[in-house]
Design a protein around this motif. Structure first.
Motif, PDB file in Angstrom:
ATOM      1  N   ARG A   1     -23.309  19.165  22.470  1.00  0.00           N
ATOM      2  CA  ARG A   1     -22.609  20.440  22.370  1.00  0.00           C
ATOM      3  C   ARG A   1     -21.471  20.319  21.352  1.00  0.00           C
ATOM      4  N   ILE A   2     -20.995  21.477  20.903  1.00  0.00           N
ATOM      5  CA  ILE A   2     -19.945  21.495  19.893  1.00  0.00           C
ATOM      6  C   ILE A   2     -18.677  22.066  20.518  1.00  0.00           C
ATOM      7  N   LEU A   3     -17.575  21.396  20.295  1.00  0.00           N
ATOM      8  CA  LEU A   3     -16.293  21.777  20.885  1.00  0.00           C
ATOM      9  C   LEU A   3     -15.388  22.296  19.773  1.00  0.00           C
ATOM     10  N   LEU A   4     -14.901  23.530  19.960  1.00  0.00           N
ATOM     11  CA  LEU A   4     -14.044  24.179  18.969  1.00  0.00           C
ATOM     12  C   LEU A   4     -12.615  24.239  19.482  1.00  0.00           C
ATOM     13  N   SER A   5     -11.676  23.930  18.620  1.00  0.00           N
ATOM     14  CA  SER A   5     -10.257  24.058  18.936  1.00  0.00           C
ATOM     15  C   SER A   5      -9.747  25.334  18.288  1.00  0.00           C
ATOM     16  N   LEU A   6      -9.264  26.284  19.117  1.00  0.00           N
ATOM     17  CA  LEU A   6      -8.826  27.582  18.623  1.00  0.00           C
ATOM     18  C   LEU A   6      -7.316  27.616  18.441  1.00  0.00           C
TER      19      LEU A   6
END
Length: 237
Positions: free
Chosen positions: A117-122
């Motif tokens: 899975r891909i983890l995005l930092s907003l």
């Protein structure tokens, strides 16, 4: 010079090496450009050979990252779109799968090494986890705009721990505060004492005035008595 573009104002923004599962010889890199294009280049005897060029974004490419198994690649654009690619041979290195639009500024992203899975930092501090795209389940015949399942995580921000120096400063401030509270009583006492002294001084001044008045009365009485005695003596004569 190899990565320069002939067009003015266009340059490289990011680089990523192709992982070993996709390129056992580690000779391939992928570069992102300010015009939203990506270029796959392979090392050769004379330098680099352009293997593929794609334009997945309409804004500068900010980040390129491969999954741990080397089967997927994702690019992040300044337009906050994340584009996914299926990685295969060097001749057609990246095959477009589709992109997702994130309605918030993305600071960075990374692939999970185990589950893919891909983890995005907003920008607002939340973390967005996108599910791994399954190529066989995605229909991109009409549009590359796809939807993926996701979940958001709001991490708890720990409170900063106070150091020993800060605790000592707080203790000193508290001690100073206690002294100030005790001092609040002393000024009141001093003020009341000052009022008493003022009243005492006024009383002393009044007493002095009374004494001066009595002395003047005594002086006037003595002067009048001396004058009467002088008159009596003249009459006798």
């Amino acid at each position: 010079e190899i990565f320069l573009d002939r067009r003015p104002g266009v340059g490289v923004t990011c680089l990523s090496a192709v992982p070993t599962p996709a390129d056992p010889h580690r000779r391939t890199i992928c570069a992102g450009y300010t015009d939203g294009t990506i270029r796959v280049m392979v090392v050769c005897k004379d330098g680099f050979v352009l293997a593929q060029a794609l334009k997945p974004h309409t804004a500068p490419v900010r980040q390129i990252a491969y999954s741990e198994d080397g089967k997927l690649m994702a690019t992040l654009g300044a337009d906050n779109n994340v584009f996914f690619f299926r990685v295969q041979g060097l001749e057609e290195h990246a095959v477009p799968i589709g992109f997702v639009v994130i309605p918030c500024q993305i600071n960075s992203f990374s692939w999970h090494p185990d589950i893919g899975r891909i983890l995005l930092s907003l920008q607002d501090g939340t973390l967005l986890e996108l599910m791994k795209p399954i190529v066989d389940d995605i229909d991109n015949t009409e549009s590359y705009h796809i939807k993926l399942d996701y979940r958001t995580v709001v991490p708890e921000i720990p409170e900063p721990e106070e150091s020993e120096d800060e605790e000592e400063e707080e203790d000193e401030e508290n001690e100073g505060g206690d002294g100030a509270e005790g001092g609040e009583i002393d000024p009141l006492a001093a003020l009341t004492g000052g009022e008493d002294d003022g009243e005492g001084k006024k009383k002393k001044k009044k007493k002095k005035k009374r004494r001066s008045s009595t002395q003047s009365d005594d002086d006037s009485s003595t002067s009048s008595s001396s004058e009467s005695n002088a008159k009596k003596k003249k009459r006798r004569k």
